[in-house]
Design an enzyme around this catalytic site. Sequence first.
Site, short mmCIF file in Angstrom:
data_model
loop_
_atom_site.label_atom_id
_atom_site.label_comp_id
_atom_site.label_asym_id
_atom_site.label_seq_id
_atom_site.Cartn_x
_atom_site.Cartn_y
_atom_site.Cartn_z
N GLN A 143 31.00 38.57 -38.51
CA GLN A 143 30.72 39.90 -39.07
C GLN A 143 30.90 39.98 -40.59
O GLN A 143 31.08 41.06 -41.15
CB GLN A 143 31.62 40.96 -38.40
CG GLN A 143 31.39 41.08 -36.91
CD GLN A 143 32.33 42.07 -36.24
OE1 GLN A 143 33.53 41.82 -36.13
NE2 GLN A 143 31.80 43.18 -35.79
N THR A 144 30.84 38.85 -41.28
CA THR A 144 30.98 38.84 -42.74
C THR A 144 29.92 37.93 -43.35
O THR A 144 29.70 36.82 -42.87
CB THR A 144 32.38 38.37 -43.16
OG1 THR A 144 33.37 39.18 -42.52
CG2 THR A 144 32.57 38.48 -44.66
N TRP B 180 32.00 24.61 -46.05
CA TRP B 180 32.41 24.16 -44.72
C TRP B 180 31.43 23.16 -44.13
O TRP B 180 31.70 22.59 -43.07
CB TRP B 180 32.62 25.35 -43.80
CG TRP B 180 31.52 26.37 -43.84
CD1 TRP B 180 30.38 26.38 -43.10
CD2 TRP B 180 31.47 27.54 -44.68
NE1 TRP B 180 29.61 27.47 -43.42
CE2 TRP B 180 30.26 28.21 -44.39
CE3 TRP B 180 32.32 28.07 -45.64
CZ2 TRP B 180 29.88 29.38 -45.02
CZ3 TRP B 180 31.95 29.25 -46.27
CH2 TRP B 180 30.76 29.89 -45.97
N ARG B 181 30.30 22.96 -44.78
CA ARG B 181 29.37 21.93 -44.32
C ARG B 181 29.69 20.57 -44.95
O ARG B 181 29.05 19.57 -44.61
CB ARG B 181 27.93 22.33 -44.65
CG ARG B 181 27.45 23.52 -43.84
CD ARG B 181 26.00 23.85 -44.12
NE ARG B 181 25.56 24.98 -43.30
CZ ARG B 181 24.37 25.55 -43.37
NH1 ARG B 181 23.48 25.10 -44.26
NH2 ARG B 181 24.06 26.57 -42.59
N GLU C 113 34.59 29.63 -39.24
CA GLU C 113 33.92 30.36 -38.16
C GLU C 113 34.55 31.73 -37.91
O GLU C 113 33.85 32.70 -37.61
CB GLU C 113 33.91 29.52 -36.88
CG GLU C 113 32.92 28.38 -36.90
CD GLU C 113 31.50 28.84 -37.12
OE1 GLU C 113 31.06 29.80 -36.45
OE2 GLU C 113 30.81 28.26 -37.98
N GLY D 10 37.73 42.08 -44.77
CA GLY D 10 37.65 43.12 -43.76
C GLY D 10 37.98 42.61 -42.37
O GLY D 10 38.28 41.43 -42.18
N TYR D 11 37.94 43.53 -41.38
CA TYR D 11 38.27 43.17 -40.00
C TYR D 11 39.55 42.34 -39.96
O TYR D 11 39.56 41.19 -39.53
CB TYR D 11 37.11 42.43 -39.34
CG TYR D 11 35.85 43.23 -39.23
CD1 TYR D 11 35.67 44.16 -38.23
CD2 TYR D 11 34.82 43.06 -40.17
CE1 TYR D 11 34.50 44.92 -38.14
CE2 TYR D 11 33.65 43.81 -40.09
CZ TYR D 11 33.51 44.74 -39.08
OH TYR D 11 32.36 45.48 -39.00
#
Length: 295
Positions: free
Chosen positions: A68-69, A50-51, A63, A107-108
């Site tokens: 949290q990952t 992503w850079r 983002e 997750g999440y």
Amino acid sequence: MNQTLDQDQARAEGELLRTIESEGFSPASTSLFQDLILSFYRSSGRDLPWRRTTDPYHILVSEIMLQQTQVDRVIPKYIEFLGAFPTINNLADAGPSRILPVWKGLGYNRRALSLQKTAMTIRDEYSGTVPPDPGILATFPGIGDATAAAICAYAFNMPVVYIETNIRRIMLHYFFRHTDGVRDRDIIPYIAATLYTENPRDWYNALMDYGSHLKQRLADPNRRSAHYSRQSRFAGSNREIRGKILSHLMNRGGITTDALASSIGSDIRRVQKICKDLCQEGFIREEAGSYSIEK
């Protein structure tokens, strides 16, 4: 870093700490701080997918995934996700039954549905273009103030001010060395004052990498934050059961709570409550007592 770079880094860190001890927060310490962070980034910055882009949609996806990952887990899923949903419209047109299998492993799962709802909002209200405004972005599902500002920094090179765990760690280590219970509102002025406005995108990338580097070297300064809390245990939690239910339903739809509870080895009442929550949140649907992933 090689030995010479390690030595140079140690000298620069020592000079910065001595300057802060003698002068406090000053123009000299600000200049040394910027030099230290940017020097580390030039020598040891991470090459992350992503850079390599400033596409706002790609930055938005990264983002949300990075909330949290860990970075190493995000990299392959970021590439896979953009392969499956290469545009805002592709994602906006998809539903949970298509999105959740691609998201699996991060997750999440609420983030996946929030990201899809955000894509729908951008498609319907902003002609498919991510708005370059942190105030607007922060109103979208799953995007708070920090994520909105990060999107604007990385996608639009905007000199925004925000705090997250790596940035907090750095500020506590250098500017709050002898203070406990530090609140974010006390840290924000230091972030604003040290912001490298010539290139906010590189500056925040540099802070991310230096903060990650600090975590590997010393006891986490974030423990001195007033907002610090240990993550709750995953094993046996409702979050684990939710994940098991969704994973099971991805492979087999039309199953009752009795069968679900038996398959995942959990209490029937707990499974019933979680299935009800998942229905309300839009993950799954119930028909004649059987559950399936929402289309």
